[in-house]
Design a protein around this motif. Structure first.
Motif, PDB file in Angstrom:
ATOM      1  N   LEU A   1       0.828  -1.206   0.000  1.00 54.69           N
ATOM      2  CA  LEU A   1       0.000   0.000   0.000  1.00 54.69           C
ATOM      3  C   LEU A   1       0.865   1.259   0.000  1.00 54.69           C
ATOM      4  CD1 LEU A   1      -2.741  -1.161   2.527  1.00 54.69           C
ATOM      5  CD2 LEU A   1      -3.028  -0.825   0.063  1.00 54.69           C
ATOM      6  N   LYS A   2       1.981   1.186   0.703  1.00 59.90           N
ATOM      7  CA  LYS A   2       2.899   2.329   0.756  1.00 59.90           C
ATOM      8  C   LYS A   2       3.396   2.680  -0.646  1.00 59.90           C
ATOM      9  CE  LYS A   2       5.853   2.018   4.077  1.00 59.90           C
ATOM     10  NZ  LYS A   2       7.072   1.646   4.841  1.00 59.90           N
ATOM     11  N   ARG A   3       3.531   1.669  -1.495  1.00 58.47           N
ATOM     12  CA  ARG A   3       4.023   1.867  -2.854  1.00 58.47           C
ATOM     13  C   ARG A   3       2.904   2.165  -3.847  1.00 58.47           C
ATOM     14  NH1 ARG A   3       9.246   0.477  -3.249  1.00 58.47           N
ATOM     15  NH2 ARG A   3      10.132  -0.598  -1.455  1.00 58.47           N
ATOM     16  N   GLY A   4       1.676   2.222  -3.343  1.00 57.61           N
ATOM     17  CA  GLY A   4       0.553   2.516  -4.227  1.00 57.61           C
ATOM     18  C   GLY A   4       0.085   1.332  -5.034  1.00 57.61           C
ATOM     19  N   HIS A   5       0.433   0.129  -4.587  1.00 57.20           N
ATOM     20  CA  HIS A   5       0.036  -1.076  -5.293  1.00 57.20           C
ATOM     21  C   HIS A   5      -1.283  -1.612  -4.725  1.00 57.20           C
ATOM     22  CE1 HIS A   5       4.550  -1.853  -6.338  1.00 57.20           C
ATOM     23  NE2 HIS A   5       4.054  -0.788  -6.928  1.00 57.20           N
ATOM     24  N   SER A   6      -1.887  -2.554  -5.442  1.00 56.64           N
ATOM     25  CA  SER A   6      -3.145  -3.143  -4.986  1.00 56.64           C
ATOM     26  C   SER A   6      -3.044  -4.659  -5.001  1.00 56.64           C
ATOM     27  CB  SER A   6      -4.306  -2.688  -5.871  1.00 56.64           C
ATOM     28  OG  SER A   6      -4.148  -3.158  -7.197  1.00 56.64           O
ATOM     29  N   ALA A   7      -3.929  -5.295  -4.245  1.00 62.59           N
ATOM     30  CA  ALA A   7      -3.944  -6.750  -4.188  1.00 62.59           C
ATOM     31  C   ALA A   7      -5.367  -7.243  -3.977  1.00 62.59           C
ATOM     32  CB  ALA A   7      -3.044  -7.258  -3.053  1.00 62.59           C
ATOM     33  N   VAL A   8      -5.674  -8.374  -4.614  1.00 64.22           N
ATOM     34  CA  VAL A   8      -6.954  -9.044  -4.434  1.00 64.22           C
ATOM     35  C   VAL A   8      -6.654 -10.505  -4.115  1.00 64.22           C
ATOM     36  CG1 VAL A   8      -7.170  -9.517  -6.914  1.00 64.22           C
ATOM     37  CG2 VAL A   8      -9.203  -9.530  -5.474  1.00 64.22           C
ATOM     38  N   PHE A   9      -7.455 -11.084  -3.241  1.00 65.39           N
ATOM     39  CA  PHE A   9      -7.244 -12.458  -2.798  1.00 65.39           C
ATOM     40  C   PHE A   9      -8.451 -13.287  -3.223  1.00 65.39           C
ATOM     41  CE2 PHE A   9      -5.065  -9.476  -0.106  1.00 65.39           C
ATOM     42  CZ  PHE A   9      -3.795 -10.012   0.030  1.00 65.39           C
ATOM     43  N   VAL A  10      -8.225 -14.239  -4.115  1.00 66.95           N
ATOM     44  CA  VAL A  10      -9.306 -15.024  -4.696  1.00 66.95           C
ATOM     45  C   VAL A  10      -9.273 -16.442  -4.127  1.00 66.95           C
ATOM     46  CG1 VAL A  10     -10.307 -15.923  -6.829  1.00 66.95           C
ATOM     47  CG2 VAL A  10      -9.210 -13.673  -6.819  1.00 66.95           C
ATOM     48  N   THR A  11     -10.370 -16.851  -3.487  1.00 63.64           N
ATOM     49  CA  THR A  11     -10.537 -18.234  -3.049  1.00 63.64           C
ATOM     50  C   THR A  11     -11.796 -18.790  -3.705  1.00 63.64           C
ATOM     51  OG1 THR A  11     -11.977 -17.918  -1.120  1.00 63.64           O
ATOM     52  CG2 THR A  11      -9.623 -17.495  -0.805  1.00 63.64           C
ATOM     53  N   GLU A  12     -12.062 -20.065  -3.463  1.00 63.82           N
ATOM     54  CA  GLU A  12     -13.228 -20.679  -4.091  1.00 63.82           C
ATOM     55  C   GLU A  12     -14.546 -20.204  -3.500  1.00 63.82           C
ATOM     56  OE1 GLU A  12     -12.529 -23.228  -0.502  1.00 63.82           O
ATOM     57  OE2 GLU A  12     -11.300 -22.105  -1.942  1.00 63.82           O
ATOM     58  N   ARG A  13     -14.507 -19.653  -2.290  1.00 65.54           N
ATOM     59  CA  ARG A  13     -15.764 -19.258  -1.658  1.00 65.54           C
ATOM     60  C   ARG A  13     -15.877 -17.780  -1.342  1.00 65.54           C
ATOM     61  NH1 ARG A  13     -14.790 -22.701   3.904  1.00 65.54           N
ATOM     62  NH2 ARG A  13     -13.807 -24.108   2.405  1.00 65.54           N
ATOM     63  N   ALA A  14     -14.764 -17.022  -1.455  1.00 67.40           N
ATOM     64  CA  ALA A  14     -14.815 -15.597  -1.143  1.00 67.40           C
ATOM     65  C   ALA A  14     -13.653 -14.874  -1.818  1.00 67.40           C
ATOM     66  CB  ALA A  14     -14.760 -15.374   0.366  1.00 67.40           C
ATOM     67  N   VAL A  15     -13.870 -13.570  -2.051  1.00 67.72           N
ATOM     68  CA  VAL A  15     -12.845 -12.702  -2.632  1.00 67.72           C
ATOM     69  C   VAL A  15     -12.659 -11.508  -1.700  1.00 67.72           C
ATOM     70  CG1 VAL A  15     -12.206 -11.274  -4.615  1.00 67.72           C
ATOM     71  CG2 VAL A  15     -13.479 -13.397  -4.977  1.00 67.72           C
ATOM     72  N   PHE A  16     -11.384 -11.142  -1.469  1.00 67.43           N
ATOM     73  CA  PHE A  16     -11.051 -10.032  -0.579  1.00 67.43           C
ATOM     74  C   PHE A  16     -10.174  -9.030  -1.329  1.00 67.43           C
ATOM     75  CE2 PHE A  16     -11.548 -13.898   1.869  1.00 67.43           C
ATOM     76  CZ  PHE A  16     -12.347 -13.533   2.936  1.00 67.43           C
ATOM     77  N   GLU A  17     -10.306  -7.765  -0.961  1.00 65.65           N
ATOM     78  CA  GLU A  17      -9.484  -6.703  -1.533  1.00 65.65           C
ATOM     79  C   GLU A  17      -8.700  -6.033  -0.406  1.00 65.65           C
ATOM     80  OE1 GLU A  17      -8.241  -4.395  -4.908  1.00 65.65           O
ATOM     81  OE2 GLU A  17      -9.842  -5.906  -4.972  1.00 65.65           O
ATOM     82  N   LEU A  18      -7.431  -5.736  -0.658  1.00 66.17           N
ATOM     83  CA  LEU A  18      -6.586  -5.077   0.340  1.00 66.17           C
ATOM     84  C   LEU A  18      -6.824  -3.571   0.320  1.00 66.17           C
ATOM     85  CD1 LEU A  18      -4.214  -5.194   2.385  1.00 66.17           C
ATOM     86  CD2 LEU A  18      -2.662  -4.988   0.434  1.00 66.17           C
ATOM     87  N   VAL A  19      -7.105  -3.008   1.508  1.00 65.97           N
ATOM     88  CA  VAL A  19      -7.251  -1.558   1.663  1.00 65.97           C
ATOM     89  C   VAL A  19      -6.417  -1.135   2.877  1.00 65.97           C
ATOM     90  CG1 VAL A  19      -9.564  -1.533   0.637  1.00 65.97           C
ATOM     91  CG2 VAL A  19      -9.321  -1.766   3.122  1.00 65.97           C
ATOM     92  N   GLU A  20      -6.369   0.158   3.140  1.00 67.52           N
ATOM     93  CA  GLU A  20      -5.545   0.678   4.227  1.00 67.52           C
ATOM     94  C   GLU A  20      -5.868   0.052   5.578  1.00 67.52           C
ATOM     95  OE1 GLU A  20      -2.987   2.644   4.342  1.00 67.52           O
ATOM     96  OE2 GLU A  20      -2.899   3.266   2.246  1.00 67.52           O
ATOM     97  N   ASP A  21      -7.137  -0.231   5.833  1.00 74.19           N
ATOM     98  CA  ASP A  21      -7.547  -0.741   7.142  1.00 74.19           C
ATOM     99  C   ASP A  21      -7.559  -2.260   7.234  1.00 74.19           C
ATOM    100  OD1 ASP A  21      -7.905   1.843   8.127  1.00 74.19           O
ATOM    101  OD2 ASP A  21      -9.938   1.958   7.311  1.00 74.19           O
ATOM    102  N   GLY A  22      -7.188  -2.945   6.149  1.00 73.24           N
ATOM    103  CA  GLY A  22      -7.158  -4.401   6.201  1.00 73.24           C
ATOM    104  C   GLY A  22      -7.759  -5.024   4.956  1.00 73.24           C
ATOM    105  N   LEU A  23      -8.482  -6.129   5.151  1.00 75.29           N
ATOM    106  CA  LEU A  23      -9.082  -6.853   4.032  1.00 75.29           C
ATOM    107  C   LEU A  23     -10.584  -6.626   3.998  1.00 75.29           C
ATOM    108  CD1 LEU A  23      -7.278 -10.316   4.023  1.00 75.29           C
ATOM    109  CD2 LEU A  23      -6.678  -8.240   2.810  1.00 75.29           C
ATOM    110  N   VAL A  24     -11.097  -6.285   2.821  1.00 72.40           N
ATOM    111  CA  VAL A  24     -12.530  -6.105   2.619  1.00 72.40           C
ATOM    112  C   VAL A  24     -13.078  -7.348   1.919  1.00 72.40           C
ATOM    113  CG1 VAL A  24     -14.317  -4.751   1.464  1.00 72.40           C
ATOM    114  CG2 VAL A  24     -12.350  -3.601   2.484  1.00 72.40           C
ATOM    115  N   LEU A  25     -14.140  -7.905   2.463  1.00 74.59           N
ATOM    116  CA  LEU A  25     -14.834  -9.013   1.816  1.00 74.59           C
ATOM    117  C   LEU A  25     -15.703  -8.423   0.716  1.00 74.59           C
ATOM    118  CD1 LEU A  25     -15.699 -11.997   1.630  1.00 74.59           C
ATOM    119  CD2 LEU A  25     -17.408 -11.515   3.403  1.00 74.59           C
TER     120      LEU A  25
END
Length: 509
Positions: A448-472
């Protein structure tokens, strides 16, 4: 002056002395591996007890997860220290690290390759941002993987007001490389190899440290018969040439000019993979792709995305890369990860990692072993075993967007997939979404410090990385969010609004 650097593997390995630091090149599945010479090292030790107390350095994983590769060095007394980028290809060496029979260190693969170049150039080491905030940062573990590893190989440095990691140089006494053709002068061609990886950089490091370079080739050729542009390692820095006429591109694959990039061939389309948990994750991850992006596929479920790209004839829509230095083509998977049929370009591994470190990647598809509440990922030490990140850290830390692909949990998980979605019949015994990862291989904060983004894909849920943690952000149809997701995590994700349903077409056979 007449030179003749040809010798048998048994004679060549007699040049290795007790206590030497030995650099090995190669990739999993036998890619660029000097197997014939490795076997000679093992044979000499078992028959004579020499050499002893070697330090072995390797950037990528080398072996077949059974007997070959680094397994030939996994003898008590032969090796005292291993500095490796990826360890899973050698279960025997993993066990020796776990049992404190060697000093075990891990460095990112790209940093090892680039460090060879710094050693060869006579510089004090590699200064880079790669690894900051992770387990190789000396404020955490410094890359030490067991109690026997005590020396500090990495330090924090501040240059021009910028915080970096300093991977320190050290002499390389022996490097064992591989090529296709060699002559009596020691000139080595890689023309029929499936990658360049770190061949030249590792050879340079040994020669300029006052050490020796042993090159294994498949074919001996007459002096002055190799075209100059085919010679990737000049004879000036090679001391011994070993010929193995049985050398293959991998342990099992015969010579194939489409693997070496000598010619293009049609992409062989495989039957669509049956719908299962892994292919479902790959399907959802594939939705993240955008035309024209420069991408990297990691080993594991990320390979499934590469397979979809090939099977859907989408290769020309993106710029595919792998850390071995290969661009384009149809990527091979499983034990043959690192090979590509009909690639569009092949460059040296250190240069490929320069491209990654400098931010050249738009997107990467990588796996995860553990994930925690702040977006930290662990793939480097799992269940007490040294795994190592390979090129994961160099790639994940620098790609503009990372799509992490992994199962929600593991060991005994039973998930039924149907056209209507999925049903969790039994939760796995091992949770992967944990309060705090065992080891930080990817730092969410640094990303996040570098301005990058991340998404976490599983078979039952997807999460997005934000400043405060992981959003479902998404859940699979048929999932009970409380029972199947929230109750199976060690932390509570952010849910600012009801998550969307994953596209139902993903679940059609």
């Amino acid at each position: 002056m007449t030179r003749n650097k040809f010798m048998t593997a048994d004679d060549a390995v007699k040049l290795i002395r007790d206590g030497d630091t030995v650099a090995l090149i190669g990739g999993g599945g036998g890619l660029m591996e000097a197997t014939h010479t490795f076997r000679a090292v093992s044979r000499r030790f078992l028959e004579t007890g020499a050499p002893r107390n070697l330090t072995v350095v390797h950037a990528l994983g080398i072996g077949d997860k059974k007997q070959e590769g680094m397994n030939h060095f996994a003898h008590e007394g032969l090796v005292k220290r291993v500095i490796g980028g990826h360890w899973v290809w050698s279960p025997k060496m993993q066990e020796m690290a776990r049992d404190e029979k060697i000093e075990a260190y891990v460095m990112p693969s790209g940093c090892v390759m680039q460090l060879y170049r710094e050693i060869g150039g006579g510089r004090p080491g590699l200064f880079t941002h790669v690894g900051l905030g992770t387990f190789v940062d000396p404020r955490q573990h410094g890359g030490k993987m067991n109690a026997s590893a005590k020396e500090d190989l990495v330090e924090v440095a501040t240059i021009g007001g910028k915080e970096l990691l300093w991977y320190k140089s050290f002499p390389i006494n022996v490097t064992i490389i591989r090529g296709s053709f060699g002559d009596a002068d020691g000139n080595i061609s890689l023309d029929q190899e499936a990658a360049n990886i770190d061949v030249y950089a590792a050879a340079l490091a040994a020669h300029n440290s006052g050490g020796i370079v042993i090159a294994q080739v498949r074919t001996a050729v007459d002096t002055n018969s190799l075209p100059a542009r085919s010679v990737r390692v000049p004879g000036a820095i090679v001391d011994a040439v070993v010929v193995d006429p049985d050398q293959r591109p991998s342990y099992d694959l015969p010579y194939d000019p489409t693997l070496s990039g000598e010619r293009r061939g049609p992409i062989a389309l495989s039957p669509p993979e049956a719908l299962n948990v892994r292919s479902l994750i790959a399907r959802r991850a594939h939705r993240e792709l955008r035309d024209g992006t420069v991408i990297n596929f990691g080993v594991g479920i990320g390979e499934g995305v590469a397979k979809l790209v090939a099977d859907r004839n989408e290769v020309d829509r993106y710029y595919q890369t792998i850390e071995h230095g290969t661009y384009g083509g149809s990527l091979l998977v499983g034990l043959l990860f690192g090979f590509a049929r009909s690639p569009s370009a092949m460059i040296d591994g250190p240069s490929q990692f320069d491209f990654y470190a400098g931010g050249g990647l738009d997107m990467a598809f990588l796996g995860f072993g553990e994930l925690d509440a702040v977006g930290d990922v662990n793939v480097s030490k799992l269940g007490g075993l040294t795994v190592g990140p390979g090129g994961f850290m160099d790639i994940a830390q620098n790609a503009k967007r990372v799509v992490f692909c992994g199962t929600f949990d593991t060991k005994g998980s039973d998930v039924q997939i149907s056209a209507g979605g999925i049903k969790v019949r039994k939760a796995g015994q091992v949770r992967k979404l944990v309060n705090s990862v065992e080891q930080i291989t990817y730092s969410g904060r640094e990303a996040l410090k570098r301005g990058h983004s991340a998404v976490f894909v599983t078979e039952r849920a997807v999460f997005e990385l934000v400043e405060d943690g992981l959003v479902l952000t998404e859940v699979a149809p048929g999932i009970d969010i409380q029972n199947d997701v929230l109750d199976q995590m060690d932390f509570k994700p952010l849910i600012p609004k009801p998550p969307a349903w994953m596209d139902s077409s993903l679940f059609e056979e």
